[in-house]
Design an enzyme around this catalytic site. Structure first.
Site, PDB file in Angstrom:
ATOM      1  N   ASP A 194       0.838  -1.201   0.000  1.00 28.35           N
ATOM      2  CA  ASP A 194       0.000   0.000   0.000  1.00 28.35           C
ATOM      3  C   ASP A 194       0.874   1.253   0.000  1.00 28.35           C
ATOM      4  O   ASP A 194       0.735   2.135   0.837  1.00 28.35           O
ATOM      5  CB  ASP A 194      -0.947  -0.019   1.199  1.00 28.35           C
ATOM      6  CG  ASP A 194      -1.842  -1.246   1.212  1.00 28.35           C
ATOM      7  OD1 ASP A 194      -3.045  -1.103   0.955  1.00 28.35           O
ATOM      8  OD2 ASP A 194      -1.331  -2.355   1.446  1.00 28.35           O
ATOM      9  N   TYR A 224      -2.239   4.374  -6.522  1.00 27.10           N
ATOM     10  CA  TYR A 224      -3.483   5.016  -6.072  1.00 27.10           C
ATOM     11  C   TYR A 224      -3.994   6.030  -7.092  1.00 27.10           C
ATOM     12  O   TYR A 224      -4.591   7.045  -6.747  1.00 27.10           O
ATOM     13  CB  TYR A 224      -3.310   5.659  -4.694  1.00 27.10           C
ATOM     14  CG  TYR A 224      -3.228   4.641  -3.592  1.00 27.10           C
ATOM     15  CD1 TYR A 224      -4.342   4.310  -2.832  1.00 27.10           C
ATOM     16  CD2 TYR A 224      -2.040   3.968  -3.336  1.00 27.10           C
ATOM     17  CE1 TYR A 224      -4.271   3.359  -1.831  1.00 27.10           C
ATOM     18  CE2 TYR A 224      -1.958   3.005  -2.339  1.00 27.10           C
ATOM     19  CZ  TYR A 224      -3.076   2.704  -1.594  1.00 27.10           C
ATOM     20  OH  TYR A 224      -3.004   1.741  -0.610  1.00 27.10           O
ATOM     21  N   HIS A 359      -3.014  -9.620  -1.416  1.00 28.16           N
ATOM     22  CA  HIS A 359      -3.265  -8.283  -0.876  1.00 28.16           C
ATOM     23  C   HIS A 359      -4.104  -8.264   0.407  1.00 28.16           C
ATOM     24  O   HIS A 359      -3.621  -7.808   1.447  1.00 28.16           O
ATOM     25  CB  HIS A 359      -3.887  -7.405  -1.960  1.00 28.16           C
ATOM     26  CG  HIS A 359      -4.052  -5.984  -1.556  1.00 28.16           C
ATOM     27  ND1 HIS A 359      -2.990  -5.196  -1.168  1.00 28.16           N
ATOM     28  CD2 HIS A 359      -5.156  -5.187  -1.473  1.00 28.16           C
ATOM     29  CE1 HIS A 359      -3.424  -3.985  -0.866  1.00 28.16           C
ATOM     30  NE2 HIS A 359      -4.734  -3.950  -1.033  1.00 28.16           N
ATOM     31  N   HIS A 369     -11.405  -3.467   6.814  1.00 26.95           N
ATOM     32  CA  HIS A 369     -11.341  -4.689   6.005  1.00 26.95           C
ATOM     33  C   HIS A 369     -11.395  -5.964   6.853  1.00 26.95           C
ATOM     34  O   HIS A 369     -10.927  -7.017   6.423  1.00 26.95           O
ATOM     35  CB  HIS A 369     -10.092  -4.693   5.124  1.00 26.95           C
ATOM     36  CG  HIS A 369      -9.921  -3.452   4.313  1.00 26.95           C
ATOM     37  ND1 HIS A 369     -10.854  -3.049   3.378  1.00 26.95           N
ATOM     38  CD2 HIS A 369      -8.936  -2.510   4.303  1.00 26.95           C
ATOM     39  CE1 HIS A 369     -10.447  -1.914   2.825  1.00 26.95           C
ATOM     40  NE2 HIS A 369      -9.299  -1.561   3.367  1.00 26.95           N
ATOM     41  N   HIS A 398      -3.946  -0.577   6.537  1.00 31.32           N
ATOM     42  CA  HIS A 398      -2.847   0.388   6.576  1.00 31.32           C
ATOM     43  C   HIS A 398      -2.252   0.486   7.981  1.00 31.32           C
ATOM     44  O   HIS A 398      -2.333   1.516   8.655  1.00 31.32           O
ATOM     45  CB  HIS A 398      -3.329   1.742   6.075  1.00 31.32           C
ATOM     46  CG  HIS A 398      -3.897   1.679   4.701  1.00 31.32           C
ATOM     47  ND1 HIS A 398      -4.786   2.608   4.212  1.00 31.32           N
ATOM     48  CD2 HIS A 398      -3.713   0.780   3.697  1.00 31.32           C
ATOM     49  CE1 HIS A 398      -5.122   2.287   2.976  1.00 31.32           C
ATOM     50  NE2 HIS A 398      -4.484   1.177   2.645  1.00 31.32           N
TER      51      HIS A 398
END
EC number: 3.1.3.-
Length: 532
Positions: A194, A224, A359, A369, A398
């Site tokens: 990320d 991104y 991922h 998530h 994150h």
């Protein structure tokens, strides 16, 4: 002789003492630890502007830029990729002709004598949005050249481009991977997820470069570009800021900015990428993953895969499996069949270590998530466990989290160590809430991944609830900080994992543990488990 033994003891004792101060998985399972949040660290999640000199085009004409390396299936080959020509963006764009310029790499073991030459292929891709007011994009010419016949653990010098046009890069160098054997490994493997292109990203990469990696794993979510409209307007939350757009737009130049920023690193150190949700980038005719699949070279053909979204490769005595969470993965899917065959071919006497990456995490205790990838876990966990997977790297969340050895939510001395490393520094900022915090357990029906769909996250905790009421037993350590990790295989059973935080000095350690394989205690189970 006595003097020599005393001298040897004095030389080794610091290393022995240091090793004893670092815990190992043999000491586990560990009591779960949460490092308190430092609220001062959420800043700087701001993208570099297109005026930053680190992302601006620095070449002229058809000179190569955005040069990067990636491994092929083994030590004797490597991919070199680059871009020539300028991208176009507007309502009407005309793709460049990829046959108008050659794809050539000149290389050798002597800087002043690049006596070998390899040729490859080139392509362009377009990101098209047939809606009023939206802008289309077409890339520069992307080149991929596979160099073969290389010697292991050897420094090669190279330059790339088209010598007939005098459009060649400066001379770069790389070191090939060691031969696959239980006694040879890359020195340091950097792991990051990320990443994005923020001021935090620059700190992450600066710290990573200080650790001199021989290989980099990027566990999804790269540029991104999909947090932008086609006109370059951006937001931390696309769906919040742009709910009325006819399609989820992207601003593809962010990919070019990312490639330019990373070139000083990726032109020397191979980068192995697996897709994240931010690489989907839906466009006209339901095309997806165009930028991801076009800009990077992947050893998918060499590893028997039919897709850039999943593949495998060796690096010394490690077999890496890179899996796709945003393509079918159920037991009837092509990816699952490929994984079965790939794992069955792994010779653990040659590549003792088995490392898997994808991922979205299966084991994360953050609210963000939470249990989103449960269907993938149900489909693939048993297979990976039965073949003795040692370590799993994930991103998406994150923050940082390291698990105890775990299988099917139960502590298991033969299960993998799961490491969430989605803390590269992207603009969506850090995950700071935990599903076991009071009032932070998400509603179950909001958790399934919207891309793959389906709901598999049934109650599973000791109290038969969707979330734990404390930090889960499988979670050994969690901390909300940006950073990266370094993996060092010491031999066929011991590996050192170190996590570095951006807020610390480059040499200060945030988390460190020896991950120890126990092949005698944990024999492979694949002959005992029916995967039909």
């Amino acid at each position: 002789m006595t003097f020599l033994l005393l001298l040897l003891f004095c030389f080794l004792s610091p290393a022995i003492s240091s090793a004893h101060s670092i815990p190992s998985t043999l000491d586990g399972p560990f009591v779960p630890v949460t490092v308190p949040l430092d609220t001062s660290l959420r800043g700087q999640a701001i993208d570099l502007p297109d005026t930053d000199p680190r992302v601006r085009r620095r070449v002229i004409g058809f000179e190569p830029e955005q040069i990067s390396l990636s491994l092929s299936s083994d030590h004797d080959s490597i991919w070199v990729s680059w871009i020539t020509g300028e991208f176009q963006i507007g309502k009407k764009v005309k793709p460049l002709d990829p046959t108008s310029i050659n794809s050539v790499v000149q290389f050798g073991t002597l800087r002043h004598s690049l006596s070998h030459e390899a040729k490859g292929h080139s392509l362009v891709y377009s990101q098209l949005y047939p809606f009023d007011g939206l802008l289309n994009y077409t890339s520069g010419i992307i080149h991929h050249v596979r160099i073969t016949g290389l010697k292991p653990s050897t420094i090669y010098y190279y330059r790339c481009g088209d010598p007939s046009r005098r459009a060649m890069s400066k001379i770069h160098h790389f070191r090939t991977m060691p031969v696959s054997s239980p006694s040879s490994y890359p020195g340091r493997i950097a792991v990051v997820g990320d990443l994005g292109l923020t001021y935090n990203t620059t700190d992450t990469i600066s710290h990573l470069i200080h650790n001199s990696p021989d290989l980099i794993l990027l566990i999804g979510d790269v540029s991104y570009a999909n947090l932008y409209l086609t006109n370059g307007t951006s937001s931390d939350c696309y769906s919040c800021s742009f709910p009325e757009t006819p399609i989820h737009e992207t601003y593809q130049p962010r990919w070019d900015y990312w490639g330019r920023f990373m070139e000083n690193l990726t032109s020397k150190v191979p980068l192995m990428v697996i897709e994240g949700n931010h690489e989907i980038e839906l466009q006209a005719e339901n095309k997806t993953f165009e930028a991801y699949s076009s800009r990077f070279a992947f050893p998918f053909n060499e590893s028997g895969s039919s897709s850039t979204l999943y593949y495998s490769f060796n690096a010394g005595g490690i077999h890496f499996v890179m899996l796709g969470a945003y393509i079918a993965y159920d037991k009837s899917a092509e990816q699952y069949e490929w994984l079965k065959k790939d794992l069955a071919k792994v010779d653990r006497s040659v590549t003792p270590w088995l490392v898997a990456s994808w991922h979205p995490p299966w084991y994360s205790s953050y609210t963000a998530h939470y249990r989103e990838a449960e269907c993938m876990k149900e489909a693939m966990e048993e297979l990976l466990y039965s073949y003795g997977t040692d370590i799993v790297f994930n991103g998406h969340v994150h923050a940082y989290e390291r698990s105890n050895r775990v299988y099917n939510y139960e502590l298991d001395p033969c299960g993998p160590v799961y490491i969430v490393i989605g803390d590269g520094g992207n603009r969506e900022k850090m995950a700071i809430e935990h599903a076991d915090d009071p009032g932070k357990c998400p509603e179950p029906l909001t958790t399934p991944d919207p891309v793959m769909g389906g709901f598999c996250a049934w109650n599973f905790t000791p109290s038969d609830k969707f979330c734990w009421d404390r930090q889960p037993d499988y979670s050994a350590l969690r901390e909300s900080s940006f950073g990266h990790g370094i993996l060092e295989m010491k031999n066929e059973t011991w590996a050192l994992w170190t996590w570095y935080r951006n807020q610390d000095s480059s040499s200060e350690v945030g988390d460190q543990i020896y991950i120890v394989r126990q092949p005698d205690r944990c024999p492979l189970h694949h002959r005992l488990v029916n995967h039909c």
